[in-house]
Every structure is written in C-alpha cells, then in structure tokens.
Scaffold this motif. Sequence first.
Motif, mmCIF file in Angstrom:
data_model
loop_
_atom_site.group_PDB
_atom_site.id
_atom_site.type_symbol
_atom_site.label_atom_id
_atom_site.label_comp_id
_atom_site.label_asym_id
_atom_site.label_seq_id
_atom_site.Cartn_x
_atom_site.Cartn_y
_atom_site.Cartn_z
ATOM 1 N N GLU A 27 37.614 47.376 41.752
ATOM 2 C CA GLU A 27 37.113 46.621 40.610
ATOM 3 C C GLU A 27 38.224 46.207 39.661
ATOM 4 O O GLU A 27 37.984 45.612 38.621
ATOM 5 N N VAL A 28 39.459 46.561 40.021
ATOM 6 C CA VAL A 28 40.589 46.229 39.156
ATOM 7 C C VAL A 28 40.886 44.740 39.212
ATOM 8 O O VAL A 28 40.923 44.146 40.290
ATOM 9 N N ILE A 29 41.045 44.138 38.058
ATOM 10 C CA ILE A 29 41.440 42.734 38.005
ATOM 11 C C ILE A 29 42.736 42.586 37.218
ATOM 12 O O ILE A 29 43.067 43.421 36.383
ATOM 13 N N CYS A 30 43.444 41.523 37.481
ATOM 14 C CA CYS A 30 44.697 41.255 36.808
ATOM 15 C C CYS A 30 44.457 40.976 35.323
ATOM 16 O O CYS A 30 43.616 40.153 34.972
ATOM 17 N N PRO A 31 45.171 41.677 34.436
ATOM 18 C CA PRO A 31 45.015 41.458 32.995
ATOM 19 C C PRO A 31 45.612 40.122 32.550
ATOM 20 O O PRO A 31 45.359 39.652 31.436
ATOM 21 N N GLU A 32 46.413 39.514 33.398
ATOM 22 C CA GLU A 32 47.090 38.275 33.049
ATOM 23 C C GLU A 32 46.217 37.062 33.360
ATOM 24 O O GLU A 32 45.989 36.212 32.515
ATOM 25 N N CYS A 33 45.711 37.000 34.597
ATOM 26 C CA CYS A 33 44.979 35.804 35.013
ATOM 27 C C CYS A 33 43.539 36.111 35.416
ATOM 28 O O CYS A 33 42.765 35.218 35.703
ATOM 29 N N GLY A 34 43.176 37.399 35.423
ATOM 30 C CA GLY A 34 41.795 37.763 35.724
ATOM 31 C C GLY A 34 41.457 37.729 37.201
ATOM 32 O O GLY A 34 40.302 37.874 37.587
#
Length: 70
Positions: A27-34
């Motif tokens: 469920e982890v998503i990139c904090p930069e681009c989502g």
Amino acid sequence: MPIFEFECSDCDREFEELLFNTGAVNEVICPECGSSKVNKKISMFASKAAGGSSFSLDSSAAASCNTGST
Ligand SMILES: [Zn+2]
C-alpha cells in the motif's frame, strides 16, 4: 523498528517508510508523485545485521555445531 527503504520507479525518488506489518508494503505510495510503482529496497535492519554482529554469530554457531555433532 521495521523501517523499509523504497525507490519510486516513476520519479526515482528514494524514501523510507515505517511499516508495522509487512502486508502494508503493497500500500506504499511515492510521497513525491503518488505512484504505487515503488520498489522495496533492503531494510536498514537487514543491512546492519549483515555487516556486523551476525558474522561472528554465524562462525561461533557453526563451530559449536560442528563440535556438538562429532
Ligand atoms: Zn514517484
């Protein structure tokens, strides 16, 4: 503490996440681009253990195992 390092395959951003259950990795998503296209890298725990104490632990464990079986 289970800290995992991730790398986003969309924007190459590297970041760390604190995960208390390994199922949350998905469920982890990139904090930069989502983006959800992130790759889990080796955890800080694992790299620490591999570099230092586990080395002497391994050799001593192998030695006592050898003498024990013979
Ligand atoms: Zn990204």
